[in-house]
Enzyme design. Structure first.
Site, PDB file in Angstrom:
ATOM      1  N   ARG A 110     -69.027  71.731  22.879  1.00 39.63           N
ATOM      2  CA  ARG A 110     -68.770  71.092  21.811  1.00 39.63           C
ATOM      3  C   ARG A 110     -68.028  70.194  21.855  1.00 39.63           C
ATOM      4  O   ARG A 110     -68.011  68.715  21.422  1.00 39.63           O
ATOM      5  CB  ARG A 110     -68.742  72.007  20.544  1.00 39.63           C
ATOM      6  CG  ARG A 110     -68.313  71.528  19.198  1.00 39.63           C
ATOM      7  CD  ARG A 110     -69.562  70.287  18.918  1.00 39.63           C
ATOM      8  NE  ARG A 110     -70.864  70.514  18.942  1.00 39.63           N
ATOM      9  CZ  ARG A 110     -71.617  69.610  19.424  1.00 39.63           C
ATOM     10  NH1 ARG A 110     -71.547  68.517  19.197  1.00 39.63           N
ATOM     11  NH2 ARG A 110     -73.053  70.142  19.490  1.00 39.63           N
ATOM     12  N   LYS A 145     -59.863  48.778  12.678  1.00 44.34           N
ATOM     13  CA  LYS A 145     -60.568  49.743  12.082  1.00 44.34           C
ATOM     14  C   LYS A 145     -61.234  50.900  12.844  1.00 44.34           C
ATOM     15  O   LYS A 145     -62.338  51.133  13.107  1.00 44.34           O
ATOM     16  CB  LYS A 145     -61.683  49.061  11.147  1.00 44.34           C
ATOM     17  CG  LYS A 145     -61.050  48.172   9.902  1.00 44.34           C
ATOM     18  CD  LYS A 145     -62.301  47.278   9.444  1.00 44.34           C
ATOM     19  CE  LYS A 145     -61.551  46.400   8.519  1.00 44.34           C
ATOM     20  NZ  LYS A 145     -62.453  45.697   7.639  1.00 44.34           N
ATOM     21  N   LYS A 177     -52.416  37.783   7.572  1.00 44.40           N
ATOM     22  CA  LYS A 177     -53.752  38.013   6.769  1.00 44.40           C
ATOM     23  C   LYS A 177     -53.291  37.624   5.181  1.00 44.40           C
ATOM     24  O   LYS A 177     -52.040  37.141   5.004  1.00 44.40           O
ATOM     25  CB  LYS A 177     -54.091  39.358   6.644  1.00 44.40           C
ATOM     26  CG  LYS A 177     -54.379  39.885   8.168  1.00 44.40           C
ATOM     27  CD  LYS A 177     -54.637  41.498   8.294  1.00 44.40           C
ATOM     28  CE  LYS A 177     -56.314  41.782   7.341  1.00 44.40           C
ATOM     29  NZ  LYS A 177     -57.330  41.261   8.007  1.00 44.40           N
ATOM     30  N   GLU A 207     -55.609  34.358   9.454  1.00 46.54           N
ATOM     31  CA  GLU A 207     -56.826  34.410   8.409  1.00 46.54           C
ATOM     32  C   GLU A 207     -56.818  33.569   7.559  1.00 46.54           C
ATOM     33  O   GLU A 207     -55.871  33.420   6.678  1.00 46.54           O
ATOM     34  CB  GLU A 207     -56.940  35.923   8.063  1.00 46.54           C
ATOM     35  CG  GLU A 207     -58.087  36.100   7.088  1.00 46.54           C
ATOM     36  CD  GLU A 207     -57.831  37.468   6.502  1.00 46.54           C
ATOM     37  OE1 GLU A 207     -58.166  38.642   7.437  1.00 46.54           O
ATOM     38  OE2 GLU A 207     -57.797  37.599   5.318  1.00 46.54           O
ATOM     39  N   ASP A 228     -62.709  34.093   7.410  1.00 49.73           N
ATOM     40  CA  ASP A 228     -62.886  35.190   6.877  1.00 49.73           C
ATOM     41  C   ASP A 228     -64.216  35.075   5.684  1.00 49.73           C
ATOM     42  O   ASP A 228     -63.844  34.279   4.859  1.00 49.73           O
ATOM     43  CB  ASP A 228     -61.734  35.912   6.211  1.00 49.73           C
ATOM     44  CG  ASP A 228     -61.863  37.290   5.528  1.00 49.73           C
ATOM     45  OD1 ASP A 228     -62.650  38.089   6.354  1.00 49.73           O
ATOM     46  OD2 ASP A 228     -61.406  37.373   4.531  1.00 49.73           O
TER      47      ASP A 228
END
Length: 289
Positions: A110, A145, A177, A207, A228
């Site tokens: 597993r 992410k 960002k 960004e 973006d």
């Protein structure tokens, strides 16, 4: 890509880095008493041969984790790879053969599959995007992410799918960002402060979400600019405005249905968070003949 280059491209993280994660996963599964089912139903002397088999077509990643899982449970288990990481496989293809004590094989099964399925899913999703932009010159890249603790492995899976890695963490590249811009007081102050403190080996990415911000970024000589959630029309305009003065990365609304049009604008990179945080598991099983 030559076979030698492809091999280097899909080289996994060092076993030294993988082993602690796999060990933790095994400890979680074994608990306090170990595999009571295998211990009570299978003779200690029983030997077996099993095959890791793809149930669906896809791209493989994570065999190194499966191999480590079997080895940690029982060093006497032999693991023979038939379709190495980075391979494209069809449903029914054997990825590897496992030979040794039957109890040990079942105990590690597993955990081995828990790595192999999701990582192959990421490689498969990446390969689909790479194929969709073939011939455009655009490269598919991942993001940060990722699942906690699995970043190096998920980014490895992206490479197995033919994609490229974005920064690994907050410490290997500077990326400004929208929230940084608000907190720093704008593009110019943020870029100036970074340049005052960064070493010469660290790149700066900014960004932007408008062509006006892009123009300001170009005037400041930023290394890479992330466009973006821009429309295809604005992406084309951005490429023309930039005229190769910076590396351009498109992000947002990247799907199999949209990626070809995004690539056709002339951007250098297209980044996708979905290939790591939302890729479907590739169905792989362990079969006893």
């Amino acid at each position: 890509m030559t076979p030698r280059a492809a091999l280097a491209f899909t080289r996994p993280p060092a076993t030294l880095l993988i082993e602690p994660q796999v060990r933790t996963a095994l400890e979680e599964d074994l608990g306090r008493a170990g595999d009571i089912t295998s211990q009570l139903t299978i003779a200690d002397s029983a030997q077996a041969t099993a095959h890791l088999v793809a149930r669906k077509p896809g791209r493989i990643a994570g065999l190194i984790c499966a191999q480590v899982a079997f080895r940690l449970v029982d060093p006497s288990v032999a693991f023979t790879v038939a379709a190495p990481d980075g391979s494209a496989v069809s449903a029914g293809d054997t990825l590897a053969t496992v030979t040794g004590p039957a109890r040990s094989i079942l105990t590690a099964e597993r955990v081995a599959l828990n790595y192999l399925g999701p990582l192959s899913g990421t490689a498969t999703a990446t390969a689909a995007l790479v194929q969709a932009v073939a011939g455009t010159g655009a490269r598919i890249a991942c993001t940060r992410k990722t699942l906690p603790g699995l970043r190096a492995l998920q980014k490895y899976a992206v490479r197995c799918g033919g994609g490229f890695n974005h920064r690994f963490g907050l410490d290997d590249a500077a990326m400004i960002k929208d929230n940084h811009l608000r907190a720093a007081g704008g593009i110019a102050p943020a870029v100036e402060r970074l340049r005052a403190g960064l070493g010469h080996m660290v790149k700066i990415e900014l960004e932007v979400d408008s062509l006006a911000q892009l123009e300001e970024a170009l005037a400041l000589g930023v290394d890479t600019i992330l466009l973006d959630n821009m429309s295809v029309t604005d992406l084309r305009r951005a490429v023309a405005m930039t005229a190769k003065r910076a590396v351009l990365e498109a992000s947002g609304n990247v799907t199999l249905a949209t990626v070809r049009a995004i690539a056709g604008t002339g951007v250098d990179y297209i980044s996708s968070g979905a290939i790591t945080h939302s890729a479907p598991n590739l169905d792989i099983g362990l079969d006893f003949p």
